[in-house]
Design an enzyme around this catalytic site. Structure first.
Site: not given
Ligand SMILES: NC(=O)C1=CN([C@@H]2O[C@H](COP(=O)(O)OP(=O)(O)OC[C@H]3O[C@@H](n4cnc5c(N)ncnc54)[C@H](OP(=O)(O)O)[C@@H]3O)[C@@H](O)[C@H]2O)C=CC1
Ligand SMILES: Cc1cn([C@H]2C[C@H](O)[C@@H](COP(=O)(O)OP(=O)(O)O[C@H]3O[C@@H](C)C(=O)[C@@H](O)[C@H]3O)O2)c(=O)[nH]c1=O
Ligand SMILES: [Mg+2]
Length: 283
Positions: A11, A57, A124, A31, A120, A145, A96-97
């Site tokens: 993302q 993630t 982090k 990697d 996770y 989120w 992350t939170d």
């Molecule tokens: N998603 C969320 O809700 C939250 C995310 N964060 C943090 O924000 C940052 C960005 O998250 P977001 O963009 O959502 O993450 P995504 O899950 O969307 O993407 C993760 C990325 O990491 C890459 N990746 C995973 N494993 C490897 C590896 N071994 N080598 C190289 N690349 C790898 C994936 O590549 P590939 O497609 O090849 O797997 C992908 O490009 C992260 O640090 C995450 O921890 C913090 C709070 C909430």
């Molecule tokens: C699909 C679904 C989820 N949920 C809940 C589960 C969870 O508590 C919440 C959000 O679901 P998610 O799968 O997005 O949760 P999650 O993947 O844990 O989201 C987290 O990802 C990592 C990478 C972070 O760093 C955090 O900030 C946070 O964004 O919604 C329901 O209650 N009902 C449902 O049908």
């Molecule tokens: Mg998720």
């Protein structure tokens, strides 16, 4: 400014890729399960700053793969930060939170005690500690989120499920704020630019959207904006068992980022509308 980004498909990486001067490295080029290769990629590219947008993630899966999560989220950013410190360039990484235990109702401040509830979050936190220990110019940006039109996230999951079902049960006792990846990308770039001018701004910061909400209210907001006819029933976290425990209080206090970098908290609601437009769900 030439900026090297780890991550290409995620993302945040996809939102960074649109900027001039940004080079994104995919898994095939660097990697993160091989931290030394990440350091080598930095030395070879010789950028003016590095942003780490890659991470393990999959929160539930990390419970079974904690060792791998620790390498990708811990040792890899540690090696990147060390390479940046060696070459004297700023390093920005995202955390992350989920490093907090989610107790209480007050927003978590950057200096508050961490106590992750799941693998996770522990991985982090390990990354944060290694980045600080590298001794270079850095920013650790904790966010929550993350949502965007790309990759996997709650908005896309809700649109998919909401169209299939008449009713969904969603946890209503986890409070936090969605953060558009597009806003995080802009913040990371601005932080990198300012750190290059003033390494004294190094530190740990929070960046999340506003206003606060629950997952259930967020789901209702998504359905209202996208005109998806799906009822949302509030449930407690205890009624939605998952392999990984999740914090109840994910509020992040973001004032220091505004004070030091002049980066305000974004309102996630126009961000959600833009995501829905990009997905063709809102005109
Ligand atoms: N998603 C969320 O809700 C939250 C995310 N964060 C943090 O924000 C940052 C960005 O998250 P977001 O963009 O959502 O993450 P995504 O899950 O969307 O993407 C993760 C990325 O990491 C890459 N990746 C995973 N494993 C490897 C590896 N071994 N080598 C190289 N690349 C790898 C994936 O590549 P590939 O497609 O090849 O797997 C992908 O490009 C992260 O640090 C995450 O921890 C913090 C709070 C909430
Ligand atoms: C699909 C679904 C989820 N949920 C809940 C589960 C969870 O508590 C919440 C959000 O679901 P998610 O799968 O997005 O949760 P999650 O993947 O844990 O989201 C987290 O990802 C990592 C990478 C972070 O760093 C955090 O900030 C946070 O964004 O919604 C329901 O209650 N009902 C449902 O049908
Ligand atoms: Mg998720």
């Amino acid at each position: 400014m030439t900026i090297l980004v780890f991550g290409k498909t995620g993302q945040l990486a996809q939102e960074l890729a649109v900027y001039d001067g940004v080079i994104c490295l995919g898994r095939d080029q660097a990697d993160l399960s091989h931290p030394a290769a990440c350091a080598a990629a930095i030395r070879q590219a010789a950028p003016q700053a590095v942003i780490n947008a890659a991470a393990y993630t999959a929160v539930d899966k990390a419970e079974e793969e904690e060792a791998l999560a620790n390498v990708i989220n811990g040792a890899a950013p540690g090696a990147m930060a060390a390479a940046c410190a060696e070459t004297g360039i700023p390093f920005v990484t995202v955390s992350t939170d989920y490093v907090f235990d989610g107790s209480g109702e007050a927003p978590w401040q950057p200096g508050d005690a961490t106590a992750p509830l799941n693998a996770y979050g522990r991985s982090k936190l390990a990354g944060e500690e290694m980045v600080r220990a590298a001794g270079g110019t850095y920013a650790i940006l904790r966010t929550s989120w993350v949502v965007s039109a790309h990759g996997t996230n709650f908005v896309k999951t809700m649109l998919r499920l909401g169209k299939e079902r008449e009713r969904l049960t969603i946890v209503a006792d986890q409070t936090g704020a969605p953060t558009p990846a597009r806003d995080i990308a802009a913040a990371c770039l601005e932080i990198a630019r300012q750190l290059a001018e003033d390494p004294g701004k190094s530190g740990t910061y929070h960046f999340a959207g506003q206003p606060e909400t629950s997952w259930a209210d967020f789901a209702r907001g998504i359905f209202a904006r996208a005109r998806v006819d799906c009822a949302v029933e509030d449930i407690p976290t205890s009624a939605y068992p998952t392999p990984a425990a999740r914090p109840l209080n994910s509020r992040l206090g973001c004032t220091s980022l505004e004070t030091v970098f002049n980066i305000p908290q974004p309102d996630w609601r126009p961000g959600l509308d833009q995501i829905l437009k990009d997905l063709g769900e809102l005109s």
